[in-house]
Design a protein around this motif. Structure first.
Motif, PDB file in Angstrom:
ATOM      1  N   SER A 103      30.195 -35.590  -2.898  1.00 38.60           N
ATOM      2  CA  SER A 103      28.994 -36.133  -1.461  1.00 38.60           C
ATOM      3  C   SER A 103      27.474 -35.946  -2.018  1.00 38.60           C
ATOM      4  O   SER A 103      27.988 -34.700  -3.034  1.00 38.60           O
ATOM      5  CB  SER A 103      29.976 -35.649  -0.425  1.00 38.60           C
ATOM      6  OG  SER A 103      27.908 -36.250   0.622  1.00 38.60           O
ATOM      7  N   ALA A 127      36.091 -33.458   3.583  1.00 34.44           N
ATOM      8  CA  ALA A 127      36.096 -33.729   2.782  1.00 34.44           C
ATOM      9  C   ALA A 127      36.913 -32.169   2.616  1.00 34.44           C
ATOM     10  O   ALA A 127      37.720 -32.382   1.160  1.00 34.44           O
ATOM     11  CB  ALA A 127      34.550 -32.501   2.385  1.00 34.44           C
ATOM     12  N   PRO A 150      33.403 -28.240   0.135  1.00 37.69           N
ATOM     13  CA  PRO A 150      32.365 -28.806   0.663  1.00 37.69           C
ATOM     14  C   PRO A 150      30.658 -27.749   0.583  1.00 37.69           C
ATOM     15  O   PRO A 150      29.830 -28.007   0.486  1.00 37.69           O
ATOM     16  CB  PRO A 150      32.070 -29.439   2.390  1.00 37.69           C
ATOM     17  CG  PRO A 150      32.594 -28.597   3.012  1.00 37.69           C
ATOM     18  CD  PRO A 150      33.503 -28.285   1.888  1.00 37.69           C
TER      19      PRO A 150
END
Length: 193
Positions: free
Chosen positions: A163, A178, A185
């Protein structure tokens, strides 16, 4: 098409019931003998192991058919049909052989007037193989119209992209997604260039 979708449950249940009945019936005493001239007890193993083995293959094919789709599903339907057909042929072919073996053992004991006949388990095994065969043929013909499991249950095929948004700016839902994708994350990003 909608009508064939409704056949999924009944055909699967028919295949599972037929395979189970054939597997259990093939593992039981399929012939019995009586002699009026002598009162003796003897044990005789008169099961049909090939019928049981092929019925278990058909059951395994039904298990795989439930969780696959497309060509693999159709291949499993064909495999289950072939296994059920083989079990039916084996059951029909086994009865004369098993009966002759029992007559021979009775003859070795000097009993020539013995009567040999099928038990209920033999007929249960034959019925189970016929039911499994019918269900397999129907599954082969209709499996393309049947519902399938969603692709979300498939294993991931490629690594998920990292991301671009820092963890502080991501919503709780993004963080959970995630984690579901197998990414941390909170781990520092590595910029590839």
């Amino acid at each position: 098409m909608a009508d064939r979708r409704r056949t999924f449950g009944p055909v699967v249940l028919l295949g599972l019931a037929g395979g189970t009945l054939a597997a259990v019936g093939g593992n039981q005493q399929v012939v019995s003998g009586e002699a009026s001239s002598a009162s003796l007890q003897m044990t005789f193993d008169a099961s049909m192991p090939l019928v049981t083995a092929l019925a278990l293959v058909a059951l395994a094919a039904w298990g795989v058919l439930l969780v696959t789709r497309g060509r693999v599903r159709r291949a499993m339907a064909v495999l289950g049909t072939l296994a059920a057909a083989g079990a039916l042929v084996a059951a029909i072919a086994a009865y004369p052989q098993v009966s002759d073996d029992l007559r021979e053992q009775l003859g070795q004991l000097g009993i020539d007037d013995g009567e040999v006949g099928p038990t209920g388990w033999y007929w249960a095994a034959v019925l189970g193989t016929v039911l499994a065969l019918v269900a397999g043929v129907l599954a082969t013909l209709w499996c393309r119209a049947w519902p399938e499991m969603g692709r979300r249950y498939d294993a991931p095929t490629a690594a998920a992209p990292v991301s671009e948004v820092p963890p502080e700016e991501q919503s709780s839902l993004d963080l959970w997604k995630a984690l579901d994708e197998g990414r941390d994350p909170t781990a520092p990003r590595t910029d590839e260039g």
